[in-house]
Design a protein around this motif. Structure first.
Motif, PDB file in Angstrom:
ATOM      1  N   GLY A  41      56.754   2.383  -8.559  1.00 36.45           N
ATOM      2  CA  GLY A  41      56.397   1.673  -7.574  1.00 36.45           C
ATOM      3  C   GLY A  41      56.338   0.131  -8.121  1.00 36.45           C
ATOM      4  N   GLY A  42      56.355  -0.196  -9.277  1.00 34.11           N
ATOM      5  CA  GLY A  42      56.377  -1.451  -9.689  1.00 34.11           C
ATOM      6  C   GLY A  42      57.579  -2.329  -9.063  1.00 34.11           C
ATOM      7  N   GLY A  43      57.541  -3.898  -9.064  1.00 32.77           N
ATOM      8  CA  GLY A  43      58.614  -4.429  -8.570  1.00 32.77           C
ATOM      9  C   GLY A  43      57.972  -5.890  -8.583  1.00 32.77           C
ATOM     10  N   LEU A  44      58.749  -6.787  -7.890  1.00 30.03           N
ATOM     11  CA  LEU A  44      58.716  -8.195  -7.571  1.00 30.03           C
ATOM     12  C   LEU A  44      58.151  -8.331  -6.235  1.00 30.03           C
ATOM     13  CD1 LEU A  44      58.673 -11.348  -8.466  1.00 30.03           C
ATOM     14  CD2 LEU A  44      61.189 -11.086  -7.792  1.00 30.03           C
ATOM     15  N   VAL A  45      57.167  -9.091  -6.156  1.00 25.38           N
ATOM     16  CA  VAL A  45      56.298  -9.509  -4.889  1.00 25.38           C
ATOM     17  C   VAL A  45      55.649 -10.761  -4.681  1.00 25.38           C
ATOM     18  CG1 VAL A  45      54.251  -8.315  -5.430  1.00 25.38           C
ATOM     19  CG2 VAL A  45      54.981  -8.453  -2.876  1.00 25.38           C
ATOM     20  N   GLN A  46      55.878 -11.436  -3.396  1.00 24.01           N
ATOM     21  CA  GLN A  46      55.286 -12.670  -3.491  1.00 24.01           C
ATOM     22  C   GLN A  46      53.814 -12.716  -3.354  1.00 24.01           C
ATOM     23  OE1 GLN A  46      57.085 -14.550  -0.125  1.00 24.01           O
ATOM     24  NE2 GLN A  46      58.657 -15.522  -1.396  1.00 24.01           N
ATOM     25  N   ALA A  47      52.980 -13.991  -3.583  1.00 23.75           N
ATOM     26  CA  ALA A  47      51.436 -13.789  -3.661  1.00 23.75           C
ATOM     27  C   ALA A  47      51.165 -13.340  -2.274  1.00 23.75           C
ATOM     28  CB  ALA A  47      51.059 -14.955  -3.924  1.00 23.75           C
ATOM     29  N   GLY A  48      49.944 -12.531  -2.276  1.00 24.15           N
ATOM     30  CA  GLY A  48      49.688 -12.199  -1.006  1.00 24.15           C
ATOM     31  C   GLY A  48      50.283 -10.829  -0.504  1.00 24.15           C
ATOM     32  N   GLY A  49      51.436 -10.473  -0.997  1.00 19.92           N
ATOM     33  CA  GLY A  49      51.876  -9.258  -0.632  1.00 19.92           C
ATOM     34  C   GLY A  49      51.007  -7.841  -1.170  1.00 19.92           C
ATOM     35  N   SER A  50      51.902  -6.839  -0.895  1.00 21.41           N
ATOM     36  CA  SER A  50      51.113  -5.429  -1.446  1.00 21.41           C
ATOM     37  C   SER A  50      52.297  -4.551  -2.247  1.00 21.41           C
ATOM     38  CB  SER A  50      50.815  -4.854  -0.243  1.00 21.41           C
ATOM     39  OG  SER A  50      49.977  -5.188   0.467  1.00 21.41           O
ATOM     40  N   LEU A  51      51.788  -3.810  -2.928  1.00 18.73           N
ATOM     41  CA  LEU A  51      52.491  -2.622  -3.591  1.00 18.73           C
ATOM     42  C   LEU A  51      51.749  -1.489  -3.861  1.00 18.73           C
ATOM     43  CD1 LEU A  51      54.465  -4.654  -6.570  1.00 18.73           C
ATOM     44  CD2 LEU A  51      55.572  -3.607  -4.676  1.00 18.73           C
ATOM     45  N   TRP A  54      49.136   9.213 -20.909  1.00 18.12           N
ATOM     46  CA  TRP A  54      49.688   8.025 -20.512  1.00 18.12           C
ATOM     47  C   TRP A  54      51.137   7.999 -19.856  1.00 18.12           C
ATOM     48  CZ3 TRP A  54      46.747   3.747 -20.506  1.00 18.12           C
ATOM     49  CH2 TRP A  54      45.660   3.495 -21.348  1.00 18.12           C
ATOM     50  N   GLY A  55      51.212   7.348 -18.607  1.00 10.95           N
ATOM     51  CA  GLY A  55      52.447   7.101 -18.511  1.00 10.95           C
ATOM     52  C   GLY A  55      53.337   6.015 -19.023  1.00 10.95           C
ATOM     53  N   GLN A  56      54.686   5.739 -18.606  1.00 12.77           N
ATOM     54  CA  GLN A  56      55.393   4.897 -19.349  1.00 12.77           C
ATOM     55  C   GLN A  56      55.227   3.329 -19.024  1.00 12.77           C
ATOM     56  OE1 GLN A  56      56.131   6.100 -16.543  1.00 12.77           O
ATOM     57  NE2 GLN A  56      57.801   5.009 -15.549  1.00 12.77           N
ATOM     58  N   GLY A  57      54.461   3.023 -17.732  1.00 12.14           N
ATOM     59  CA  GLY A  57      54.419   1.720 -17.627  1.00 12.14           C
ATOM     60  C   GLY A  57      55.335   1.549 -16.482  1.00 12.14           C
ATOM     61  N   THR A  58      54.852   0.600 -15.385  1.00 16.08           N
ATOM     62  CA  THR A  58      55.700   0.047 -14.653  1.00 16.08           C
ATOM     63  C   THR A  58      55.103  -1.498 -14.203  1.00 16.08           C
ATOM     64  OG1 THR A  58      56.511   0.448 -12.300  1.00 16.08           O
ATOM     65  CG2 THR A  58      53.999   0.688 -12.568  1.00 16.08           C
ATOM     66  N   LEU A  59      56.341  -2.465 -14.396  1.00 18.51           N
ATOM     67  CA  LEU A  59      56.268  -3.745 -14.341  1.00 18.51           C
ATOM     68  C   LEU A  59      55.965  -4.315 -12.960  1.00 18.51           C
ATOM     69  CD1 LEU A  59      55.848  -6.489 -15.873  1.00 18.51           C
ATOM     70  CD2 LEU A  59      58.707  -6.611 -15.230  1.00 18.51           C
ATOM     71  N   VAL A  60      54.904  -4.999 -12.708  1.00 20.40           N
ATOM     72  CA  VAL A  60      54.546  -5.616 -11.280  1.00 20.40           C
ATOM     73  C   VAL A  60      54.651  -7.063 -11.581  1.00 20.40           C
ATOM     74  CG1 VAL A  60      52.651  -6.273  -9.599  1.00 20.40           C
ATOM     75  CG2 VAL A  60      53.136  -3.723 -10.561  1.00 20.40           C
ATOM     76  N   THR A  61      55.299  -7.781 -10.923  1.00 17.33           N
ATOM     77  CA  THR A  61      55.485  -9.303 -11.083  1.00 17.33           C
ATOM     78  C   THR A  61      54.992 -10.050  -9.710  1.00 17.33           C
ATOM     79  OG1 THR A  61      57.387  -8.945 -12.609  1.00 17.33           O
ATOM     80  CG2 THR A  61      57.016 -11.285 -11.669  1.00 17.33           C
ATOM     81  N   VAL A  62      54.102 -10.612  -9.814  1.00 18.46           N
ATOM     82  CA  VAL A  62      53.762 -11.576  -8.472  1.00 18.46           C
ATOM     83  C   VAL A  62      54.084 -12.772  -8.494  1.00 18.46           C
ATOM     84  CG1 VAL A  62      51.674 -12.142  -6.817  1.00 18.46           C
ATOM     85  CG2 VAL A  62      51.846  -9.874  -8.292  1.00 18.46           C
ATOM     86  N   SER A  63      54.929 -13.438  -7.713  1.00 17.96           N
ATOM     87  CA  SER A  63      55.374 -14.848  -7.751  1.00 17.96           C
ATOM     88  C   SER A  63      54.475 -15.555  -6.833  1.00 17.96           C
ATOM     89  CB  SER A  63      57.128 -14.899  -7.321  1.00 17.96           C
ATOM     90  OG  SER A  63      57.048 -14.433  -5.969  1.00 17.96           O
ATOM     91  N   SER A  64      54.319 -16.991  -7.120  1.00 22.67           N
ATOM     92  CA  SER A  64      53.579 -17.793  -6.406  1.00 22.67           C
ATOM     93  C   SER A  64      54.336 -18.505  -5.418  1.00 22.67           C
ATOM     94  CB  SER A  64      53.138 -18.725  -7.542  1.00 22.67           C
ATOM     95  OG  SER A  64      54.053 -19.554  -8.118  1.00 22.67           O
TER      96      SER A  64
END
Length: 123
Positions: free
Chosen positions: A7-17, A113-123
């Motif tokens: 479920g991780g991914g790239l999202v803009q600030a103020g967004g949801s995941l 532990w799970g393997q990890g998922t990257l969440v990136t929030v851009s400004s």
């Protein structure tokens, strides 16, 4: 038991995941489940935790009011709904579970532990 985070991914600030963590393998008999995160150059920290059976939940001060941990016991899956995301939330998010009654805050108390998922929030 294996934990699979997604479920991780790239999202803009103020967004949801919404992150998901699915347990597979043997019967899932966790006492507590949790989400941790680790940003570059920082230590892994607890984001949220909850008992597999029960309603009490724990949140880091930095995410209170924005993140919600929940579960679907029938599917051995739990979630982290993240709203009002900020650039400071950028990290690799890990799901974890423990089969003991020790503190939810201590990383070493977790058995799986799970393997990890990257969440990136851009400004």
């Amino acid at each position: 038991v294996q934990l699979q985070a997604s479920g991780g991914g790239l999202v803009q600030a103020g967004g949801s995941l919404r992150l998901s963590c699915a347990a597979s393998g043997r019967t899932f008999r966790a006492i507590d489940v949790a989400w941790f995160r680790q940003a570059p150059g920082k230590e892994r920290e607890l984001v949220a935790a909850m008992p597999w059976r029960g309603d009490r939940s724990y949140y880091a001060d930095s995410v209170k009011g924005r993140f919600t941990i929940s579960r679907d016991s029938a599917k051995d899956t739990y979630f982290l709904q993240m709203n009002s995301l900020k650039p400071g939330d950028t990290a690799v998010y890990y799901c974890a579970a423990k089969t003991n009654s020790a503190s939810v805050y201590q990383i070493s108390n977790y058995d799986y532990w799970g393997q990890g998922t990257l969440v990136t929030v851009s400004s």
